[in-house]
Design a protein around this motif. Structure first.
Motif, PDB file in Angstrom:
ATOM      1  N   HIS A 165       2.943  38.308 -29.737  1.00  0.00           N
ATOM      2  CA  HIS A 165       2.583  37.788 -31.065  1.00  0.00           C
ATOM      3  C   HIS A 165       2.098  38.924 -31.953  1.00  0.00           C
ATOM      4  O   HIS A 165       1.117  39.592 -31.644  1.00  0.00           O
ATOM      5  CB  HIS A 165       1.489  36.726 -30.944  1.00  0.00           C
ATOM      6  CG  HIS A 165       1.031  36.192 -32.274  1.00  0.00           C
ATOM      7  ND1 HIS A 165       1.666  35.148 -32.915  1.00  0.00           N
ATOM      8  CD2 HIS A 165       0.022  36.579 -33.091  1.00  0.00           C
ATOM      9  CE1 HIS A 165       1.064  34.908 -34.063  1.00  0.00           C
ATOM     10  NE2 HIS A 165       0.056  35.757 -34.199  1.00  0.00           N
ATOM     11  N   LYS A 166       2.779  39.132 -33.055  1.00  0.00           N
ATOM     12  CA  LYS A 166       2.410  40.178 -33.991  1.00  0.00           C
ATOM     13  C   LYS A 166       1.494  39.610 -35.073  1.00  0.00           C
ATOM     14  O   LYS A 166       1.710  38.507 -35.575  1.00  0.00           O
ATOM     15  CB  LYS A 166       3.658  40.801 -34.624  1.00  0.00           C
ATOM     16  CG  LYS A 166       4.602  41.441 -33.603  1.00  0.00           C
ATOM     17  CD  LYS A 166       3.878  42.480 -32.743  1.00  0.00           C
ATOM     18  CE  LYS A 166       4.784  43.071 -31.689  1.00  0.00           C
ATOM     19  NZ  LYS A 166       4.065  44.034 -30.812  1.00  0.00           N
ATOM     20  N   ALA A 167       0.489  40.377 -35.408  1.00  0.00           N
ATOM     21  CA  ALA A 167      -0.519  39.922 -36.359  1.00  0.00           C
ATOM     22  C   ALA A 167       0.092  39.528 -37.698  1.00  0.00           C
ATOM     23  O   ALA A 167       0.932  40.242 -38.249  1.00  0.00           O
ATOM     24  CB  ALA A 167      -1.563  41.021 -36.560  1.00  0.00           C
ATOM     25  N   ARG A 168      -0.336  38.406 -38.216  1.00  0.00           N
ATOM     26  CA  ARG A 168       0.081  37.951 -39.529  1.00  0.00           C
ATOM     27  C   ARG A 168      -0.789  38.624 -40.590  1.00  0.00           C
ATOM     28  O   ARG A 168      -2.015  38.655 -40.474  1.00  0.00           O
ATOM     29  CB  ARG A 168      -0.033  36.419 -39.607  1.00  0.00           C
ATOM     30  CG  ARG A 168       0.976  35.687 -38.743  1.00  0.00           C
ATOM     31  CD  ARG A 168       0.604  34.234 -38.517  1.00  0.00           C
ATOM     32  NE  ARG A 168      -0.487  34.109 -37.546  1.00  0.00           N
ATOM     33  CZ  ARG A 168      -0.947  32.950 -37.068  1.00  0.00           C
ATOM     34  NH1 ARG A 168      -0.405  31.809 -37.479  1.00  0.00           N
ATOM     35  NH2 ARG A 168      -1.942  32.921 -36.184  1.00  0.00           N
ATOM     36  N   TYR A 169      -0.157  39.144 -41.613  1.00  0.00           N
ATOM     37  CA  TYR A 169      -0.857  39.929 -42.636  1.00  0.00           C
ATOM     38  C   TYR A 169      -1.683  39.019 -43.549  1.00  0.00           C
ATOM     39  O   TYR A 169      -1.241  37.926 -43.933  1.00  0.00           O
ATOM     40  CB  TYR A 169       0.143  40.713 -43.471  1.00  0.00           C
ATOM     41  CG  TYR A 169      -0.482  41.503 -44.593  1.00  0.00           C
ATOM     42  CD1 TYR A 169      -1.198  42.668 -44.323  1.00  0.00           C
ATOM     43  CD2 TYR A 169      -0.361  41.075 -45.918  1.00  0.00           C
ATOM     44  CE1 TYR A 169      -1.791  43.398 -45.360  1.00  0.00           C
ATOM     45  CE2 TYR A 169      -0.937  41.799 -46.950  1.00  0.00           C
ATOM     46  CZ  TYR A 169      -1.660  42.952 -46.665  1.00  0.00           C
ATOM     47  OH  TYR A 169      -2.231  43.661 -47.684  1.00  0.00           O
ATOM     48  N   THR A 170      -2.874  39.488 -43.891  1.00  0.00           N
ATOM     49  CA  THR A 170      -3.720  38.804 -44.858  1.00  0.00           C
ATOM     50  C   THR A 170      -3.964  39.718 -46.049  1.00  0.00           C
ATOM     51  O   THR A 170      -4.404  40.865 -45.875  1.00  0.00           O
ATOM     52  CB  THR A 170      -5.071  38.411 -44.237  1.00  0.00           C
ATOM     53  OG1 THR A 170      -4.842  37.538 -43.134  1.00  0.00           O
ATOM     54  CG2 THR A 170      -5.958  37.696 -45.253  1.00  0.00           C
TER      55      THR A 170
END
Length: 249
Positions: A201-206
């Motif tokens: 799972h790749k981090a979702r950008y904020t």
């Protein structure tokens, strides 16, 4: 499963048991599942899977922390549970009863009970249902990743505040997945942060401006604001490096 914590907003972490079921968009990149299920194969995540209670040695650690806090005249924070959920429907009720007894027996500690099941708190601390009451040194928090979760859960957390009178309430806006508009029912402490990579799972950008929006609203509403981390733990911009704590009785 319990020691001085690397989590920036607490002093200790304590896990009375391990295991959970994903119930929120925030759970998609669950670090606890990646660590305990995928890496160590200690428990299996999901509905119908057994939760694993931690050992007696682990359960004695908060007693040691409480004694040290009393001698030092401090009230350290204990985050419970980073690898599970205290108000999980699939946890043995006696385990939760034992946990509440432990919290009550350690009055020099401030226990942070963060849940993704805020709707369970009232019934699972109701003596009329055979449950142990929420101890006076416990704070209750809800994980809120986006606006729909805030709109759904803010009044449930508010009801907990009004009815159970926890030490304070808090919201974990981590991972923050979208801009969230707060209102007068916002919790006392706003903790926020970006996501990190977890296995596949790749981090979702904020967008950093979404963190700034929470910061500004917290100030306007008189709430404490704590910026934990940026997406993938990128450096925190100077103007966002705000780490406040709520006033605790």
């Amino acid at each position: 499963m319990a020691e001085n914590s690397k989590i920036e907003w607490t002093d200790h972490t304590f896990n009375p048991w391990i295991g959970c079921t994903k119930v929120s968009p925030a759970c998609d990149g669950c670090y606890a599942e990646n660590l305990m299920a995928n890496r160590y194969h200690r428990v299996q995540w999901g509905a119908g899977e057994d939760r694993q209670r931690t050992g007696k040695t682990n359960w004695r650690k908060p007693i040691v922390w409480d004694k040290a806090a009393k001698e030092a005249g401090t009230r350290p924070y204990v985050f419970c549970a980073s690898l599970a959920d205290v108000f999980d429907n699939e946890v043995d009720e006696m385990w939760r009863y034992d946990l509440m007894s432990l919290i009550e027996a350690t009055p020099n500690l401030i226990w942070l009970l963060l849940t993704k099941r805020i709707g369970n708190v009232m019934k699972m601390t109701d003596p009329a249902r055979g449950h142990r009451m929420l101890p006076r040194n416990a704070a209750i928090g809800a994980t809120i990743a986006n606006q729909p979760e805030y709109d759904r859960d803010r009044m449930k957390l508010w009801e907990v505040k009004q009815s159970l009178e926890p030490l304070f309430t808090f919201g974990s806006y981590e991972p923050l997945l979208s801009r969230v508009v707060l209102d007068k029912y916002a919790p006392d402490w706003i903790i926020t942060g970006g996501e990190t990579d977890q296995g596949p799972h790749k981090a979702r950008y904020t967008d950093p401006d979404n963190f700034r929006y929470l910061r500004d609203q917290s100030r306007e509403l008189g709430r404490a604001f704590f910026m934990k981390q940026m997406t993938r733990k990128a450096p925190i911009p100077t103007d966002l490096l705000v780490r406040q704590y709520p006033e605790a009785a």
